[in-house]
Structure formats: C-alpha cells, structure tokens
Design a protein around this motif. Structure first.
Motif, short mmCIF file in Angstrom:
data_model
loop_
_atom_site.label_atom_id
_atom_site.label_comp_id
_atom_site.label_asym_id
_atom_site.label_seq_id
_atom_site.Cartn_x
_atom_site.Cartn_y
_atom_site.Cartn_z
N SER A 140 15.79 -16.46 -37.94
CA SER A 140 15.01 -15.37 -38.99
C SER A 140 15.69 -14.34 -40.05
CB SER A 140 14.01 -15.52 -38.67
OG SER A 140 13.05 -14.17 -39.41
N ALA A 141 15.94 -13.83 -41.15
CA ALA A 141 16.42 -13.14 -42.06
C ALA A 141 15.54 -12.25 -41.74
CB ALA A 141 16.58 -13.68 -43.59
N SER A 142 14.67 -12.12 -41.47
CA SER A 142 13.32 -10.26 -41.47
C SER A 142 13.33 -10.28 -40.08
CB SER A 142 11.74 -11.42 -41.63
OG SER A 142 11.70 -12.41 -41.19
N THR A 143 13.84 -11.17 -38.84
CA THR A 143 13.64 -10.80 -37.79
C THR A 143 14.67 -10.79 -36.89
OG1 THR A 143 12.90 -13.13 -36.81
CG2 THR A 143 11.39 -11.47 -37.00
N GLY A 144 15.84 -11.80 -36.88
CA GLY A 144 17.05 -11.53 -36.39
C GLY A 144 17.17 -13.18 -35.71
N GLU A 145 15.75 -13.13 -34.54
CA GLU A 145 15.79 -14.31 -34.49
C GLU A 145 16.02 -15.50 -34.23
OE1 GLU A 145 14.70 -12.86 -30.62
OE2 GLU A 145 15.34 -10.91 -32.13
N PHE A 146 16.49 -15.98 -33.47
CA PHE A 146 16.97 -17.24 -33.06
C PHE A 146 15.73 -18.41 -33.22
CE2 PHE A 146 18.36 -21.67 -31.67
CZ PHE A 146 19.38 -22.34 -32.41
N ASP A 147 15.67 -19.84 -33.94
CA ASP A 147 14.13 -20.59 -34.40
C ASP A 147 14.23 -21.20 -33.60
OD1 ASP A 147 12.09 -22.30 -35.57
OD2 ASP A 147 13.27 -22.69 -37.64
N PHE A 148 13.98 -21.56 -32.47
CA PHE A 148 13.64 -22.17 -31.19
C PHE A 148 13.04 -23.78 -32.09
CE2 PHE A 148 15.08 -19.42 -28.85
CZ PHE A 148 15.90 -19.73 -28.07
N ALA A 149 11.86 -23.66 -33.22
CA ALA A 149 11.54 -24.39 -33.67
C ALA A 149 12.14 -25.49 -34.28
CB ALA A 149 10.25 -23.95 -34.31
N ASN A 150 13.08 -25.71 -34.70
CA ASN A 150 13.88 -26.51 -35.50
C ASN A 150 13.99 -27.93 -34.66
OD1 ASN A 150 16.10 -27.43 -36.59
ND2 ASN A 150 16.91 -26.08 -37.72
N PRO A 151 12.96 -28.77 -35.37
CA PRO A 151 12.83 -30.33 -34.52
C PRO A 151 14.47 -29.87 -33.64
CG PRO A 151 12.02 -29.88 -36.47
CD PRO A 151 12.30 -28.95 -36.53
N ALA A 152 15.66 -29.95 -35.00
CA ALA A 152 16.98 -30.36 -34.58
C ALA A 152 17.32 -29.50 -33.28
CB ALA A 152 17.67 -30.48 -35.12
N VAL A 153 17.56 -28.27 -33.32
CA VAL A 153 17.84 -27.52 -31.67
C VAL A 153 16.00 -28.27 -30.53
CG1 VAL A 153 17.00 -25.67 -31.01
CG2 VAL A 153 18.18 -25.79 -33.48
N VAL A 154 14.89 -28.19 -31.09
CA VAL A 154 14.48 -28.72 -29.77
C VAL A 154 14.79 -29.95 -29.11
CG1 VAL A 154 12.23 -30.32 -29.23
CG2 VAL A 154 12.45 -28.59 -30.15
N ALA A 155 15.36 -31.20 -30.24
CA ALA A 155 15.25 -32.62 -29.83
C ALA A 155 17.14 -31.85 -28.92
CB ALA A 155 16.52 -32.86 -30.53
N ASP A 156 18.30 -31.14 -29.43
CA ASP A 156 19.61 -30.93 -28.29
C ASP A 156 18.90 -30.73 -26.51
OD1 ASP A 156 20.89 -31.73 -30.60
OD2 ASP A 156 22.03 -30.16 -31.12
N LEU A 157 18.28 -29.40 -27.22
CA LEU A 157 17.76 -28.83 -26.16
C LEU A 157 16.94 -30.11 -24.94
CD1 LEU A 157 16.03 -25.71 -27.10
CD2 LEU A 157 18.17 -26.26 -25.37
N ARG A 158 16.21 -30.83 -25.19
CA ARG A 158 16.30 -32.33 -24.57
C ARG A 158 16.43 -33.23 -24.23
NH1 ARG A 158 13.03 -34.50 -28.58
NH2 ARG A 158 10.95 -32.83 -28.37
N ASP A 159 18.16 -33.43 -25.02
CA ASP A 159 19.30 -34.09 -24.46
C ASP A 159 20.25 -32.98 -24.39
OD1 ASP A 159 20.82 -35.86 -23.45
OD2 ASP A 159 19.91 -37.50 -24.78
N PRO A 160 20.95 -32.52 -24.35
CA PRO A 160 22.57 -31.63 -24.37
C PRO A 160 23.29 -32.39 -24.47
CG PRO A 160 20.68 -30.52 -22.34
CD PRO A 160 20.10 -31.52 -22.66
N THR A 161 22.95 -33.69 -23.57
CA THR A 161 24.38 -34.69 -23.77
C THR A 161 24.25 -35.33 -24.83
OG1 THR A 161 23.66 -36.65 -22.51
CG2 THR A 161 24.64 -34.16 -21.02
N ARG A 162 23.40 -35.23 -25.54
CA ARG A 162 23.79 -35.79 -27.54
C ARG A 162 23.20 -35.24 -28.54
NH1 ARG A 162 26.38 -40.49 -27.20
NH2 ARG A 162 25.49 -40.92 -29.29
N PRO A 163 24.09 -34.45 -28.10
CA PRO A 163 23.89 -33.18 -29.63
C PRO A 163 23.99 -33.08 -31.17
CG PRO A 163 25.15 -32.34 -28.67
CD PRO A 163 25.26 -33.55 -27.83
N SER A 164 23.05 -32.58 -31.74
CA SER A 164 23.75 -32.90 -33.20
C SER A 164 24.32 -31.62 -33.79
CB SER A 164 22.46 -33.66 -34.15
OG SER A 164 21.56 -33.47 -34.05
#
Length: 503
Positions: A140-164
């Motif tokens: 986030s440009a305003s907070t500087g925090e990582f966006d964990f709500a990004n759907p691709a990030v959510v998918a990578d956290l769900r299955d770390p061995t098949r990341p995109s």
C-alpha cells in the motif's frame, strides 16, 4: 531475412560489436525476474561488459518471466539464443550498436514452475534480481504494508509449492535452499523505486513470515536486499526501430533495445553470496545509496514533471521539443539550482553542476524521442514522491518553493483534460477521475486541487506555496503556457511580475 542467432553472428557487418567470449562457457549465476527493455539496456549490458573483459563467466543471466505477456520475450529469447541488439541513440543522429550475449537462458514460469523453482534453488544462482515495476511489490502506498488480500498471494500461501507470484517463487526457492543446506541468494531490486532494497526486504519478509514464521526469521537473518539507484532512459521499442536495426545489422532481430547513451547504476555493497565486479565496468558500489536516490528523484525525475505538463500545454509532443524551448530550459535549470539542489545531501563522487548539465543534454536528445505523455502519466504517484518532498524540505528551511508550486499548478491545469486549443488531453492516472474533478472545480474553489490530503498533506494551508500556485494557475488559464513559462524562467519573484511583463 535470417534471424539473429549464435550461428549468424559471424555474418554481421564488421562495425557491429558482438560477444568475443565463448558463450557456451558462461553459466548463469544471476536469475533475473522481469526481463524487459530496461534490464537488457542496463544490468545485462554491465554483465556483457565483464564477459567481454574475460571475467564473470559464472555470472551469466537466466531470465525468468512470470506474466502471460512474458511469453513473447520467451519466444524471442529462445529463437535468438538470448542475443539482441543494444542501440544507443546519440544526439547527433549516430547509432551505436552492440550485440549483447549475457542472457544465456530463459525460463517462462507458466510453462514449468518446477523448473523455475529448481533453478533458483540451485547453488549456481547467487543473485536474484528484479525489474517488476513499483506496482509489482504489492504494498500500500499509504501504509507501506504488504497486501495479503491479493488473490494471487492468497493462492500462493495456500499452496506454497505451486506459486505464481514473485513472492511465492522467491520464498519457495529460499525454503528449498535452506532445507538443502545451500546458502541463500541476494535479492537485488533494480526497479526505479526509492529505497528499493528496503522495500523488497519488507515485502518478501512479510510474505515469508506469513507462510512460516521460522522461515521468515531465516530470510530476515540471512538474505540481503541491497538498495540500488538505476538510470537510463529506455523507450519502448517501435516497429520502426526494428526495421532500422535489421537494415543496419543485416539479420532480423525481433526485439532490439533502443536507449540513450547515458547510464548510471549505484549499488549498496551488501551481497550475501558474492557478486560480479560491476564497478570495473561503470557501476558504483557504495555504503549508502540514499544521497544518489535523492539526487535522481529531485533533479531528474522532478525536472521531468517540470517540463512535461508545461510542454503539453505549449503544444509539444516529445521531451526534447520541450527541453529545447529556451524558456522551459531556463525554468528547468532554475528549479534544479534554486529548489532541488538545496535539499540534497552531499553526493560522493558526483559533481552536481556537471550532473545538471548532463540532465539538460539528455532531455534535449532528439533521438531518444521520449514522449511527454509518458512523463505526464501516473502523476498522482509521481508528484507526491518526487517533487513534494522538495517542497516540504524547502518550507522547513524557509527556502523558496514558487517554482515547485508552479509545477503543481501546471499539473492542475493539465489535469483539467483540455489543452489551450480546446483539444482533449488523455489523462492517464490511477486517480484520473478524482484529480480531473478537482482540477475542474477551480472556479468554485481555487484550491480544490490541493485539498486532497492523501496527495498534498496540508499544503493547501501553506500561503508560501498556495500564493505562487494560484498566480501560476491563473496565468496558465488566462495567458497560456508559453507566456507563463517565460515569466517563471526570467523572474526570481513571481509576485512582482505578470505575464504582460514577459511580452
């Protein structure tokens, strides 16, 4: 016409520089994610220079593409054995061409993610470098925090061995290295983002910690993320560039890179697992990149904003057209000398007078053909990061800000979406509707454009800024850009002049 490949190198005209080293003996010690024009005009060129010196054979580059749009680069790299033409466009019209051979492999993650992960996990890869654009860091440009709500990030956290995502891929590769007892690689951001190394550390560590707290702690302790400052104007390759290049080299290069002669690369010397000696071929290793970043952001980047809106309003299309207008040139130099430079820290090894002279020369190079539209795009992201820190520093020291205020006023006039002949301006901005509405509300509220606190903070309450802002904005609407710029270029105190004085 035959294609540029390893086999056709010998057929090139004698005046075309090409690899003199044995490319079959070069192994990839660098994996670069996001191979595009800038990487090939910059980092890949530095590696090629070392290889030409008979050095760095273990530091070839394996390019990696993550996005569907990278499929074309995959195809070109494979069909051309990783070779391409780097074309330097000199201001006198001369073209300097060199075939770059430092990219020795290319992997496209959607084809085979496991191959990408295993390459990154291999001991041969000691640097993973990035040009994924500022938006690619997912914060986030305003907070500087990582966006964990990004759907691709959510998918990578769900299955770390098949990341995109780049976060999932780099983290999985680091996890495999840790588990196999292989030292980590350095993550080297080459994106045009202030504090790019610190930002990369924050976002990659955040992702790794969310995946596994112990892994996150290991990444935090053992992986380094050096800051860098990169600079070389590299416009998008056009079909005309391809045709011209093919005629010059006598074979078909599907994707040459055309750029200005100037180059700069400043790197914090903080590598966990060795590095190439890029300082032998033009790069600069330093203990602190910050002074160099400020210099670029507040002189080069802010000066782009100083000429682009005025230039469009004055009827120009290209950066060199605006920069060679005598009044715009004087305005640029005055901004640099009087407002940008006083806010800088000492910059070791740099003569700022020479640097500013070089900036003007670069802006005026007609062969680069950098468009003002490109420089005007994404202003709501650029102005707050590049120019407004100059304003705040100057206000804090009671320094002058009227030229910076004029630049913001030119943005406000441009954002109204219509030029001086009544022709529509295509405003390209993530906040397009918001900034255009504010620009058009000027008649009801002269300071409407400045009242967006997310962009401008409390500047609407600073008379030292709002007074010159309003004078210039009024002049732009009533007198036009050319006469307004003439006043700004000539007058130390805009309050004492009117557009009539410049006639």
């Amino acid at each position: 016409m035959e294609r540029l490949t390893q086999d056709t190198l010998a057929a090139l005209p004698e005046d075309i520089a090409r690899p003199t080293y044995d490319r079959s003996a070069v192994t990839a010690g660098i994996a670069h994610i996001g191979v595009g024009g800038f990487h090939r005009a910059h980092q890949a060129m530095y590696v090629d220079r070392l290889l030409q010196r008979g050095q760095a054979r273990e530091w070839g580059i394996c390019g990696i593409g993550l996005l569907p749009t990278d499929a074309h680069m995959r195809d070109v790299m494979r069909e051309q054995d990783g070779l391409y033409t780097l074309v330097l466009t000199h201001a006198d019209g001369r073209r300097e061409r060199r075939i770059i051979g430092s990219i020795v492999d290319y992997l496209f993650a959607p084809d085979d993610i496991e191959a990408v992960l295993e390459r990154l996990a291999s001991a041969e890869i000691r640097i993973v470098s990035l040009t994924v654009t500022e938006g690619g860091y997912n914060f986030s440009a305003s907070t500087g925090e990582f966006d964990f709500a990004n759907p691709a990030v959510v998918a990578d956290l769900r299955d770390p061995t098949r990341p995109s995502t780049v976060f999932g891929i780099v983290t999985e590769a680091l996890a495999r290295r840790r588990d196999r007892g292989i030292p980590p690689f350095t993550v080297l951001s080459c994106d045009n983002v202030q504090g790019n190394g610190a930002i990369a550390r924050r976002v990659f560590c955040a992702f790794a910690s969310r995946r596994d707290a112990e892994l996150g702690a290991w990444v935090e302790r053992h992986v380094t993320f050096p800051d860098t400052m990169v600079d070389r104007i590299t416009p998008v390759t056009s079909d005309a560039d391809r045709v011209e290049n093919d005629a010059a080299i006598g074979v078909h290069d599907a994707w040459p890179v055309v750029c200005e002669p100037f180059e700069q690369w400043v790197i914090r010397d903080d590598f966990v697992n060795d590095r190439p000696e890029w300082d032998r071929v033009g790069a600069q290793f330093v203990a602190d990149v910050h002074p160099y970043e400020l210099m670029k952001l507040r002189l080069l980047n802010s000066s782009h904003q100083a000429m682009c809106y005025f230039g469009v309003l004055a009827g120009y299309t290209f950066a060199h057209e605006a920069a060679t207008d005598p009044d715009i040139e004087r305005l640029l130099r005055r901004y640099m000398d009087e407002e940008g430079t006083p806010t800088l820290e000492p910059v070791p090894g740099i003569d700022l007078t020479d640097y500013k002279d070089t900036l003007i020369e670069r802006f005026q190079n007609p062969e680069v053909r950098d468009t003002l539209a490109r420089l005007c795009a994404d202003s709501s992201n650029r102005i707050p990061k590049w120019l407004l820190p100059v304003v705040r520093d100057q206000l804090a020291r009671s320094g002058q800000v009227h030229l910076s205020a004029a630049i913001v006023a030119s943005w406000a006039r441009y954002a109204a979406g219509v030029d001086e002949s009544g022709k529509a301006i295509e405003v390209v901005d993530a906040l397009k509707e918001q900034v255009m509405a504010a620009a058009r509300a000027r008649r009801d509220d002269p300071l409407a454009f400045l009242r967006n606190e997310e962009l401008f903070g409390s500047l609407a309450d600073e008379p030292a800024f709002t007074d010159p802002y309003l004078r210039v904005l009024d002049s732009l609407w009533s007198e036009g850009a050319k006469r307004t710029v003439a006043v700004l270029a000539a007058s130390a105190d805009p309050a004492s002049r009117t557009a009539e004085d410049a006639r």
